[in-house]
Design a protein around this motif. Structure first.
Motif, PDB file in Angstrom:
ATOM      1  N   GLU A  63       0.819  -1.214   0.000  1.00  0.00           N
ATOM      2  CA  GLU A  63       0.000   0.000   0.000  1.00  0.00           C
ATOM      3  C   GLU A  63       0.857   1.270   0.000  1.00  0.00           C
ATOM      4  OE1 GLU A  63      -3.181   0.335  -0.283  1.00  0.00           O
ATOM      5  OE2 GLU A  63      -3.955  -1.696   0.018  1.00  0.00           O
ATOM      6  N   ARG A  67       0.901   4.074  -2.918  1.00  0.00           N
ATOM      7  CA  ARG A  67       0.549   5.485  -2.703  1.00  0.00           C
ATOM      8  C   ARG A  67       1.599   6.407  -3.296  1.00  0.00           C
ATOM      9  NH1 ARG A  67      -1.258   3.657   2.361  1.00  0.00           N
ATOM     10  NH2 ARG A  67       0.726   4.257   3.334  1.00  0.00           N
ATOM     11  N   ASN A  70       1.339   6.319  -7.126  1.00  0.00           N
ATOM     12  CA  ASN A  70       0.153   7.004  -7.625  1.00  0.00           C
ATOM     13  C   ASN A  70       0.280   8.524  -7.517  1.00  0.00           C
ATOM     14  OD1 ASN A  70      -0.909   4.479  -8.079  1.00  0.00           O
ATOM     15  ND2 ASN A  70      -2.141   4.457  -6.199  1.00  0.00           N
ATOM     16  N   GLU A  71       1.029   8.991  -6.530  1.00  0.00           N
ATOM     17  CA  GLU A  71       1.189  10.433  -6.350  1.00  0.00           C
ATOM     18  C   GLU A  71       2.224  11.020  -7.297  1.00  0.00           C
ATOM     19  OE1 GLU A  71       2.446  13.683  -2.865  1.00  0.00           O
ATOM     20  OE2 GLU A  71       2.105  11.566  -2.349  1.00  0.00           O
TER      21      GLU A  71
END
Length: 680
Positions: A63, A67, A70-71
């Motif tokens: 996870e 994150r 994705n950022e």
């Protein structure tokens, strides 16, 4: 679910529930990167790739890593088997920059598709001198935001270097196919690299060399060179006895991690098994080897039983990994379906037969693989083997293994690899009188022509579950499908296969041909990448370039087309340039050159369909083994088959006509005389 959920690629679907916001390769992904002003992470792999699964579990299912990705990035996932053009272009950049390549391939791109940083597998924590994947991501993101000028400069230099690479000039203005001396030089080069102890070429990791073996078999058939045949026999025997071959159910694993064929990388690929099935069939044709016959048929049966899809095509691969039978709910591990401990043998067979099986298959207390387990081999145990007992043990172990969790299967049907399977199954079925194998080849050909081919004669590369994919066929798809159809025509005499091979080869000449007889891997109307890929050297399969030259040469022999013959000969100019220097990496081109030097011989068998005399002549023509022989069978002057034109029966009896280099022998009605002519 992320944006891969609607994909037809089993590999992409494996990542559809990752927390990473994966996208397929599409314009929208790069437009999003431009809008957000972030780099693109391109991750390339395939469904049966062990280390792809490892990196997915360690990083893409994490996870926190997701994150960050994705950022700071737009993440694009590509199946290399679905889009070999994308894989080829960026793998060339990876190899040029790092000196090595492999999968998973990790490349960072600008929104304009330009690469600027490369790698393969990255671990979740730093080890073995490698940075962690998170460190790589942070470093790339920092360079993108703080040193953009350097990033753009590097990307520009890489693209300029790739764009400047072309092979057209390397074959000269008037390329010529290799001559007899060039082929002898290639044989000498292979002799130097041959592993006399273990068979095969080079050291660990060691890959099966089916294209090189085909060259050696054809060279022996043309010249009688015993050394060429001996290298084939030693290599095929060593592979068949090694752990790379499934001693219980047939079929070959991808490669051996050691030089002695003991421990495989356990994934089983359709293309390896198709190519090796054909090699062992041709070895039997040359020598009558009982072992070669057994392995050819077991490999053919493996393809049909394990890889055939409901639609009649052949799936791409079986995974290397599966659940551990001792811990079915635990993590998957490589080789779990295939390895054995002495305890597992005793559990399946009882004490006495377990001891016999351990000796027969080389299972030891120390093991040859991980955690004290052994990969089954067939070592020389120094004496006669009780064949009935061995068959019984093999059958019972196979039944016991079927109760283990099975490896996953990539159900994707790839046109090129199915073409290889069609050729192998057609020839194996014909030579060993197994019409069921010819039927399987026919069904796969029907699928490729009915589903993958449009009304313009253009091929789609993949399908899944009877639904065709969006990826356009590349050169190897056209060439290997044509090769398969030509082999199927030689076996069945059904002229539709010959005619459809001509349609595909016309597309090759129209859409894939460059300067001086060079071929490109993608069509002239395909998606334009930063470079149009072009590679004549063999990888795990024949290159599209040399596969096209072989199919063109055979088609010309059937039809008398000078256009196709000249295109084949021009394309073989690269084999003349590379064969003496790197014969291991252009084996199929060398095999095609052997066919060109031999003629290839054109064999027309004319006679009533189903007549025993016709069948005997046809079988003799297929079994003789002249390099690349073009065999046609049918009624005299059958429409659509120029090779049968003007070939009458002899005194009302079926007859065979053999031509070579524009000179024809007198026809014969005697199968033994035909065999002698084709082997002379």
């Amino acid at each position: 679910m992320n944006r891969l959920a609607d994909s037809q690629s089993p590999y992409l679907l494996q990542h559809a529930d990752n927390p990473v916001d994966w996208r397929p390769w599409e314009d929208e992904a790069f437009e999003e990167a431009k809008r957000r002003d972030v780099p693109v992470l391109l991750s390339v792999g395939y469904s049966s790739c062990h280390w792809c699964h490892v990196m997915a579990h360690e990083s893409f299912e994490d996870e926190a890593t997701a994150r960050y990705l994705n950022e700071h990035f737009v993440s694009v996932k590509v199946d290399r088997e679905e889009r070999p053009d994308i894989d080829a272009v960026y793998m060339e950049a990876v190899q040029a920059a790092t000196g090595q390549g492999g999968w998973p391939m990790t490349v960072f791109l600008t929104p304009e598709h330009r690469p600027f940083y490369f790698g393969t597998y990255f671990p979740p924590t730093p080890k073995h001198g490698m940075p962690s994947f998170r460190q790589v991501l942070e470093g790339v993101s920092g360079a993108w935001t703080q040193r953009r000028g350097e990033v753009d400069e590097v990307a520009g230099q890489i693209v300029a270097d790739l764009a400047g690479r072309t092979l057209a000039g390397s074959v000269g203005d008037s390329p010529q196919p290799p001559g007899a001396g060039d082929q002898a030089d290639a044989l000498l080069g292979l002799t130097r690299e041959f592993d006399a102890r273990h068979g095969g070429f080079g050291g660990a990791p060691k890959f099966p060399p089916p294209m090189v073996l085909e060259f050696l078999l054809r060279h022996h058939a043309r010249t009688g060179a015993e050394g060429a045949l001996q290298m084939v026999e030693a290599t095929c025997e060593a592979m068949a006895r090694g752990g790379i071959y499934d001693q219980l159910a047939g079929g070959f694993a991808r490669y051996s991690v050691d030089a002695g064929w003991v421990v495989p990388h356990f994934e089983k690929m359709l293309y390896d098994n198709a190519l090796l099935c054909r090699v062992y069939t041709h070895l039997w044709r040359s020598t009558g080897s009982v072992s070669a016959r057994r392995v050819a048929l077991e490999t053919a049966d493996f393809m049909v039983s394990e890889l055939r899809t409901q639609q009649g095509g052949f799936a791409s691969a079986l995974d290397a990994d599966s659940a551990d039978p001792e811990n079915p709910d635990g993590p998957h591990r490589e080789g779990a379906f295939y390895d054995w401990t002495p305890w597992q043998l005793r559990e399946a067979l009882g004490e006495d037969d377990a001891e016999f099986a351990a000796r027969l298959f080389g299972v030891t207390a120390e093991g040859t693989f991980e955690r004290g387990a052994s990969v089954l081999q067939l070592p020389d145990i120094g004496g006669p083997v009780d064949a009935d007992r061995a068959d019984s043990v093999r059958s019972r172990l196979r039944d016991a293994r079927e109760r283990r969790p099975r490896p996953g299967r990539d159900d994707k049907v790839v046109a090129a690899w199915n073409g290889l399977a069609i050729a192998a199954l057609a020839e194996t079925g014909a030579l060993f009188e197994r019409p069921d194998l010819v039927d399987a080849a026919t069904a796969a050909a029907d699928l490729l022509l009915g589903l993958h081919t449009d009304d313009r004669g253009r091929l789609a590369r993949t399908s899944l579950g009877g639904v065709v994919g969006s990826s356009a066929g590349v050169l190897e798809d056209y060439a290997n499908t044509a090769e398969g159809l030509l082999a199927l025509y030689a076996v069945t005499g059904e002229s539709a296969w010959l005619q459809m091979s001509g349609v595909l080869l016309d597309s090759v000449l129209t859409h894939f041909t460059g300067e001086n007889g060079a071929f490109f891997d993608t069509a002239d109307d395909a998606e334009q990448l930063i470079r149009r890929p072009q590679d004549p050297t063999d990888g795990a399969t024949p290159s599209g370039w040399t596969a096209a030259s072989g199919a063109l040469l055979t088609y010309a022999a059937y039809t008398g087309s000078s256009r196709h013959r000249e295109a084949a000969e021009r394309a073989l100019g690269i084999v003349k340039a590379l064969g003496g220097r790197a014969p291991r990496f252009i084996g199929w081109g060398l095999a095609v050159a052997e066919a060109a030097l031999d003629g290839p011989r054109e064999v027309a068998v004319v006679g009533p369909d189903g007549a025993p005399a016709t069948a005997a002549l046809h079988r003799a023509a297929l079994a003789a083994g002249a390099p690349g022989a073009a065999v046609a069978v049918g009624a005299p002057d059958e429409p659509g088959v120029p090779l049968l034109a003007g070939r009458p029966l002899i005194d009302g009896r079926p007859a065979a006509y053999v031509c070579r280099h524009f000179t024809c022998d007198a026809p014969t009605t005697d199968p033994e005389a035909l065999t002698e002519r084709l082997r002379s």
